[in-house]
Design a protein around this motif. Structure first.
Motif, PDB file in Angstrom:
ATOM      1  N   UNK A   1       1.725  -3.125  45.959  1.00 54.37           N
ATOM      2  CA  UNK A   1       0.945  -2.277  46.854  1.00 54.37           C
ATOM      3  C   UNK A   1       0.495  -3.071  48.075  1.00 54.37           C
ATOM      4  N   UNK A   2       0.397  -2.398  49.205  1.00 55.45           N
ATOM      5  CA  UNK A   2      -0.081  -3.045  50.429  1.00 55.45           C
ATOM      6  C   UNK A   2      -1.591  -3.202  50.364  1.00 55.45           C
ATOM      7  N   UNK A   3      -2.136  -3.996  51.284  1.00 50.74           N
ATOM      8  CA  UNK A   3      -3.585  -4.179  51.340  1.00 50.74           C
ATOM      9  C   UNK A   3      -4.270  -2.843  51.622  1.00 50.74           C
ATOM     10  N   UNK A   4      -3.694  -2.048  52.511  1.00 55.00           N
ATOM     11  CA  UNK A   4      -4.272  -0.733  52.836  1.00 55.00           C
ATOM     12  C   UNK A   4      -4.301   0.173  51.611  1.00 55.00           C
ATOM     13  N   UNK A   5      -3.233   0.129  50.824  1.00 60.57           N
ATOM     14  CA  UNK A   5      -3.187   0.954  49.604  1.00 60.57           C
ATOM     15  C   UNK A   5      -4.209   0.460  48.574  1.00 60.57           C
ATOM     16  N   UNK A   6      -4.336  -0.872  48.459  1.00 58.46           N
ATOM     17  CA  UNK A   6      -5.335  -1.429  47.546  1.00 58.46           C
ATOM     18  C   UNK A   6      -6.749  -1.066  47.984  1.00 58.46           C
ATOM     19  N   UNK A   7      -6.972  -1.056  49.285  1.00 58.49           N
ATOM     20  CA  UNK A   7      -8.282  -0.687  49.795  1.00 58.49           C
ATOM     21  C   UNK A   7      -8.597   0.771  49.451  1.00 58.49           C
ATOM     22  N   UNK A   8      -7.611   1.621  49.610  1.00 55.25           N
ATOM     23  CA  UNK A   8      -7.796   3.034  49.290  1.00 55.25           C
ATOM     24  C   UNK A   8      -8.118   3.216  47.804  1.00 55.25           C
ATOM     25  N   UNK A   9      -7.387   2.472  46.957  1.00 54.33           N
ATOM     26  CA  UNK A   9      -7.631   2.544  45.516  1.00 54.33           C
ATOM     27  C   UNK A   9      -9.031   2.040  45.169  1.00 54.33           C
ATOM     28  N   UNK A  10      -9.455   0.975  45.849  1.00 52.32           N
ATOM     29  CA  UNK A  10     -10.803   0.431  45.648  1.00 52.32           C
ATOM     30  C   UNK A  10     -11.857   1.466  46.025  1.00 52.32           C
ATOM     31  N   UNK A  11     -11.648   2.146  47.161  1.00 51.30           N
ATOM     32  CA  UNK A  11     -12.595   3.176  47.609  1.00 51.30           C
ATOM     33  C   UNK A  11     -12.703   4.304  46.587  1.00 51.30           C
ATOM     34  N   UNK A  12     -11.552   4.691  46.027  1.00 51.31           N
ATOM     35  CA  UNK A  12     -11.524   5.860  45.154  1.00 51.31           C
ATOM     36  C   UNK A  12     -11.985   5.569  43.733  1.00 51.31           C
ATOM     37  N   UNK A  13     -12.026   4.307  43.352  1.00 49.35           N
ATOM     38  CA  UNK A  13     -12.432   3.946  41.988  1.00 49.35           C
ATOM     39  C   UNK A  13     -13.756   3.186  41.995  1.00 49.35           C
ATOM     40  N   UNK A  14     -13.722   1.942  42.435  1.00 49.98           N
ATOM     41  CA  UNK A  14     -14.902   1.066  42.359  1.00 49.98           C
ATOM     42  C   UNK A  14     -16.048   1.615  43.210  1.00 49.98           C
ATOM     43  N   UNK A  15     -15.746   1.942  44.474  1.00 53.75           N
ATOM     44  CA  UNK A  15     -16.809   2.402  45.371  1.00 53.75           C
ATOM     45  C   UNK A  15     -17.353   3.753  44.924  1.00 53.75           C
ATOM     46  N   UNK A  16     -16.468   4.657  44.571  1.00 49.80           N
ATOM     47  CA  UNK A  16     -16.890   5.996  44.157  1.00 49.80           C
ATOM     48  C   UNK A  16     -17.819   5.929  42.945  1.00 49.80           C
ATOM     49  N   UNK A  17     -17.471   5.080  41.982  1.00 50.81           N
ATOM     50  CA  UNK A  17     -18.299   4.914  40.793  1.00 50.81           C
ATOM     51  C   UNK A  17     -19.663   4.338  41.165  1.00 50.81           C
ATOM     52  N   UNK A  47      -1.108 -10.332  54.587  1.00 45.82           N
ATOM     53  CA  UNK A  47      -2.061 -11.451  54.541  1.00 45.82           C
ATOM     54  C   UNK A  47      -1.802 -12.194  53.229  1.00 45.82           C
ATOM     55  N   UNK A  48      -1.224 -13.390  53.301  1.00 45.07           N
ATOM     56  CA  UNK A  48      -0.835 -14.108  52.069  1.00 45.07           C
ATOM     57  C   UNK A  48      -1.993 -14.273  51.093  1.00 45.07           C
ATOM     58  N   UNK A  49      -1.744 -13.928  49.829  1.00 41.97           N
ATOM     59  CA  UNK A  49      -2.692 -14.097  48.721  1.00 41.97           C
ATOM     60  C   UNK A  49      -4.024 -13.383  48.969  1.00 41.97           C
ATOM     61  N   UNK A  50      -3.975 -12.259  49.663  1.00 43.18           N
ATOM     62  CA  UNK A  50      -5.229 -11.562  49.950  1.00 43.18           C
ATOM     63  C   UNK A  50      -5.962 -11.171  48.664  1.00 43.18           C
ATOM     64  N   UNK A  51      -5.247 -10.542  47.719  1.00 43.62           N
ATOM     65  CA  UNK A  51      -5.901 -10.078  46.499  1.00 43.62           C
ATOM     66  C   UNK A  51      -6.438 -11.234  45.663  1.00 43.62           C
ATOM     67  N   UNK A  52      -5.701 -12.343  45.608  1.00 43.94           N
ATOM     68  CA  UNK A  52      -6.103 -13.482  44.779  1.00 43.94           C
ATOM     69  C   UNK A  52      -7.259 -14.263  45.405  1.00 43.94           C
ATOM     70  N   UNK A  53      -7.288 -14.376  46.735  1.00 46.28           N
ATOM     71  CA  UNK A  53      -8.270 -15.219  47.404  1.00 46.28           C
ATOM     72  C   UNK A  53      -9.460 -14.452  47.978  1.00 46.28           C
ATOM     73  N   UNK A  54      -9.253 -13.194  48.358  1.00 48.20           N
ATOM     74  CA  UNK A  54     -10.331 -12.422  48.987  1.00 48.20           C
ATOM     75  C   UNK A  54     -10.666 -11.164  48.192  1.00 48.20           C
ATOM     76  N   UNK A  55      -9.729 -10.272  48.052  1.00 44.15           N
ATOM     77  CA  UNK A  55     -10.001  -9.026  47.354  1.00 44.15           C
ATOM     78  C   UNK A  55     -11.005  -8.173  48.108  1.00 44.15           C
ATOM     79  N   UNK A  56     -11.697  -7.311  47.364  1.00 38.39           N
ATOM     80  CA  UNK A  56     -12.692  -6.421  47.962  1.00 38.39           C
ATOM     81  C   UNK A  56     -14.054  -6.640  47.301  1.00 38.39           C
ATOM     82  N   UNK A  57     -15.128  -6.326  48.001  1.00 39.75           N
ATOM     83  CA  UNK A  57     -16.466  -6.518  47.429  1.00 39.75           C
ATOM     84  C   UNK A  57     -16.610  -5.815  46.085  1.00 39.75           C
ATOM     85  N   UNK A  58     -17.254  -6.501  45.153  1.00 37.81           N
ATOM     86  CA  UNK A  58     -17.441  -5.927  43.824  1.00 37.81           C
ATOM     87  C   UNK A  58     -16.265  -6.110  42.900  1.00 37.81           C
TER      88      UNK A  58
END
Length: 551
Positions: A1-17, A47-58
């Protein structure tokens, strides 16, 4: 998944909860030019290793913050560190701070209280109430929190060697207010390892001190579930002269030692790790400090997941309190300290702190006046309500400089932890003087750079002016010691001495065995045994620590 897709998934799951439990402060966040500010900005390119090194808040590795909405949900806790003189005087200051908009209490205790001496002890002479409030018994604690509802206010207590006793007193006061231990929230510092290397308010040898700490972990897990049982402190390590890298490395190495000790005591990592908290310093180099906080979060997440096999994401979250740097404050041109504190507070907020204390402009000279305390608190409030930096999580993410510094701090701090591991862990390294020597060398190099004008301190070695002697400073009167001794004598004359003796004898027996010490300390506190009496029982059983001298 792209970073944009991961961000969308984060919004719809983690943030929504998260939003279902805690709505954001307002429906939308916009700049003064009416430009929308997103909850979290992320790159729309590879962005290389975005999910492993940065990810999203929470989300792991929590580089970008431990809460999905960060300060859009609520601001950090504005927790001004305060306490001086008698319990009655400090109670007045706490009520003043709460009325001025402070959202939590942070208690400073005097040196005798920190070192396990009552106010009438020979070792306490001249120090009673000087750098914090004097607390000799439950009677003082009752006065300290008179009129302050402990089910509504969270309290942080900067106390280490006698942390178990002060926590027991707090529990007892809450019960007298009709508040159960399960309802109270707050933090005890309870970090003895940094005392051996940087601060010096230790009593017992390391092994026995670690037993008390793990007993507190176990007791609170079952009885005081909202309490943060330790605040693993880099603050005093930095105040002693360490670098930012050393602050992170030595603090996390201490954290590793505490987790190891708790596991060896039979606790499951996910039973206690979610209640661990940290305490960091914030210095003047704004971007390095932001990177330091981000690196520490990422490192701790990896340590808990990979080293200790934690499964609960909360066990991997590095939640921390920040205090601005007392050692950067100058007696010369003290108003300059307002600007220093502002920079340091901004760094803490940009770095994602959970609570914050801002030092007062006059603390290089004396205890702060009410006017100075108000300016320090207003500094936080201006940052929160006027600057806009709290409207988006981790706003400096993606900066080439900040990301590079974050990576470099992580790399160098990890190398330090590996050296400490090779020495046998933090406790063994401290016994050999490793951390102490590293801090001393760093402090010496910094001082030499000031003396050679390689490091500029405004108003000290550049831009100096002739100044008048300061006026209007807050001083603790000598009468405080006399009144505290009189109150202590009166309390001792009214208590049931047989009950006190029985609870202290039971505590001694528990200390000689393997029982959890907290119930016995709580019984002693409720009988109005004094802090010094309880500490002396443990001194007799455990002995006292002698400093490792490092030259």
């Amino acid at each position: 998944m792209s970073i944009s897709e991961n961000k969308q998934a984060w919004q719809e799951t983690v943030v929504k909860k998260n939003l279902a439990k805690a709505p954001e402060r307002q429906e939308s966040f916009r700049t003064s030019s009416d430009l929308e500010v997103e909850r979290c900005f992320a790159p729309d390119f590879e962005y290389p290793q975005y999910d492993e090194q940065l990810g999203f808040p929470g989300q792991y590795p929590f580089t970008r913050g431990v809460q999905p909405t960060m300060y859009r949900g609520r601001f950090w806790t504005m927790r001004q560190y305060a306490g001086f003189g008698t319990a009655a005087e400090s109670n007045e200051r706490y009520k003043y701070l709460l009325s001025a908009g402070q959202t939590g209490l942070s208690i400073a205790f005097d040196l005798p209280t920190q070192m396990g001496y009552d106010s009438d002890a020979a070792m306490a002479r001249g120090e009673v109430g000087k750098v914090g409030v004097a607390v000799d018994s439950l009677a003082d604690m009752e006065v300290l929190f008179d009129g302050i509802p402990l089910d509504k206010v969270s309290t942080s207590m900067t106390i280490n060697s006698t942390a178990s006793i002060l926590l027991a007193m707090y529990i007892a006061v809450a019960e007298k207010q009709g508040v159960s231990p399960a309802q109270i929230s707050g933090t005890i510092q309870n970090d003895i390892l940094k005392e051996y290397m940087a601060r010096g308010t230790y009593i017992y040898p390391p092994k026995e001190s670690m037993r008390i700490i793990t007993d507190i972990f176990a007791y609170c897990k079952d009885n005081v579930p909202k309490w943060n049982t330790i605040s693993i402190s880099g603050y005093h390590i930095r105040e002693a002269g360490s670098s930012a890298v050393q602050e992170v490395a030595f603090t996390l190495a201490d954290g590793i030692a505490y987790v190891d000790a708790a596991i060896k005591a039979g606790l499951d990592v996910d039973q206690f790790a979610p209640r661990l908290a940290f305490f960091f310093n914030s210095h003047n180099n704004l971007l390095e400090e932001v990177a330091k906080f981000r690196a520490a979060r990422r490192m701790w997440a990896k340590i808990m997941k990979d080293r200790f096999k934690a499964k609960d994401p909360r066990s991997m979250m590095l939640r921390f309190h920040t205090q601005t740097a007392g050692c950067t404050l100058t007696a010369q041109q003290p108003d300059n300290n307002i600007m220093r504190v502002t920079l340091q507070a901004l760094a803490a907020v940009l770095g994602g702190t959970q609570s914050l204390h801002t030092n007062s402009r006059d603390e290089a000279l004396a205890l702060p006046t009410e006017d100075s305390v108000r300016i320090a608190l207003r500094t936080q409030q201006v940052i929160a309500y006027e600057s806009g930096v709290a409207d988006s999580a981790d706003p400096l993410a993606g900066s080439f400089l900040v990301e590079s510094l974050t990576d470099q701090i992580e790399k160098e701090a990890t190398a330090y932890i590996e050296r400490i591991d090779a020495l046998g862990g933090a406790v063994e390294a401290i016994s050999r003087g490793f951390q102490q020597k590293e801090i001393q060398d760093s402090a010496y190099a910094y001082q030499r750079s000031i003396e050679k004008n390689e490091t500029i301190i405004v108003g000290v070695n550049k831009f100096t002016v002739a100044e008048k002697a300061p006026e209007g400073l807050l001083k603790v009167k000598e009468e405080v010691e006399l009144s505290q001794k009189a109150a202590l004598a009166k309390m001792k004359g009214q208590r049931d001495d047989a009950k006190v003796e029985a609870t202290l004898k039971a505590l001694a027996g528990a200390a000689q065995g393997t029982d959890n010490l907290m119930p016995f300390i709580l019984d002693a506190v409720k009988s109005y045994a004094t802090l010094g009496e309880i500490a002396n029982v443990l001194r007799e059983v455990f002995g006292v620590h002698r400093e490792t001298v490092v030259l």
